[in-house]
Write a protein that holds these residues in place. Structure first.
Motif, PDB file in Angstrom:
ATOM      1  N   LEU A  23      71.947 -42.224   9.839  1.00  0.00           N
ATOM      2  CA  LEU A  23      71.918 -41.595  11.159  1.00  0.00           C
ATOM      3  C   LEU A  23      71.413 -42.540  12.243  1.00  0.00           C
ATOM      4  O   LEU A  23      71.948 -42.556  13.359  1.00  0.00           O
ATOM      5  N   ARG A  62      73.750 -43.569  15.390  1.00  0.00           N
ATOM      6  CA  ARG A  62      73.325 -43.298  16.766  1.00  0.00           C
ATOM      7  C   ARG A  62      73.220 -44.586  17.572  1.00  0.00           C
ATOM      8  O   ARG A  62      73.566 -44.620  18.753  1.00  0.00           O
ATOM      9  N   GLU A  69      73.056 -36.956   4.971  1.00  0.00           N
ATOM     10  CA  GLU A  69      73.528 -37.519   6.239  1.00  0.00           C
ATOM     11  C   GLU A  69      75.037 -37.713   6.284  1.00  0.00           C
ATOM     12  O   GLU A  69      75.608 -37.864   7.366  1.00  0.00           O
ATOM     13  N   GLN A 113      77.946 -36.178   6.067  1.00  0.00           N
ATOM     14  CA  GLN A 113      78.907 -35.450   6.900  1.00  0.00           C
ATOM     15  C   GLN A 113      78.766 -35.841   8.375  1.00  0.00           C
ATOM     16  O   GLN A 113      79.765 -36.117   9.043  1.00  0.00           O
ATOM     17  N   GLU A 114      77.542 -35.876   8.874  1.00  0.00           N
ATOM     18  CA  GLU A 114      77.339 -36.215  10.280  1.00  0.00           C
ATOM     19  C   GLU A 114      77.749 -37.657  10.568  1.00  0.00           C
ATOM     20  O   GLU A 114      78.396 -37.948  11.585  1.00  0.00           O
ATOM     21  N   ASN A 117      80.732 -38.895  13.104  1.00  0.00           N
ATOM     22  CA  ASN A 117      80.493 -39.851  14.178  1.00  0.00           C
ATOM     23  C   ASN A 117      81.422 -41.058  14.059  1.00  0.00           C
ATOM     24  O   ASN A 117      81.966 -41.530  15.064  1.00  0.00           O
TER      25      ASN A 117
END
Length: 86
Positions: free
Chosen positions: A24, A28, A57, A59-60, A64
């Motif tokens: 993540l 980001r 994490e 899937q996110e 992205n």
């Protein structure tokens, strides 16, 4: 607005330097780099995010990375330049 992304990038750089090397954080930071027009840096971060993503994490991070890929297509970035993302 550019200043907000530069501030975010600096915060993610500090987090990674402090040991928060996870999917993540890299995803980001990749988004911040993309917003600052650092396409190669964003690509590298999304690739690293996919490598590091935990099951929680995944899937996110994948969503992205797919959005990044979609934005590259919209900008007309050739497919051979978009390697490494799903």
């Amino acid at each position: 607005r550019t200043g907000q992304f530069a501030d975010a990038l600096a915060a993610f750089d500090r987090a990674i330097a402090a040991g928060r090397q996870n999917g993540l954080t890299y995803a980001r930071r990749g988004a911040a780099k993309f917003a600052l027009e650092d396409i190669d840096g964003a690509r590298a971060d999304f690739d690293r995010a996919l490598e590091l993503a935990t099951p929680a994490e995944r899937q996110e991070v994948e969503m992205n990375a797919q959005e990044f890929e979609s934005l590259l297509r919209q900008r007309g970035v050739p497919e051979e330049s978009r390697r490494g993302t799903p």
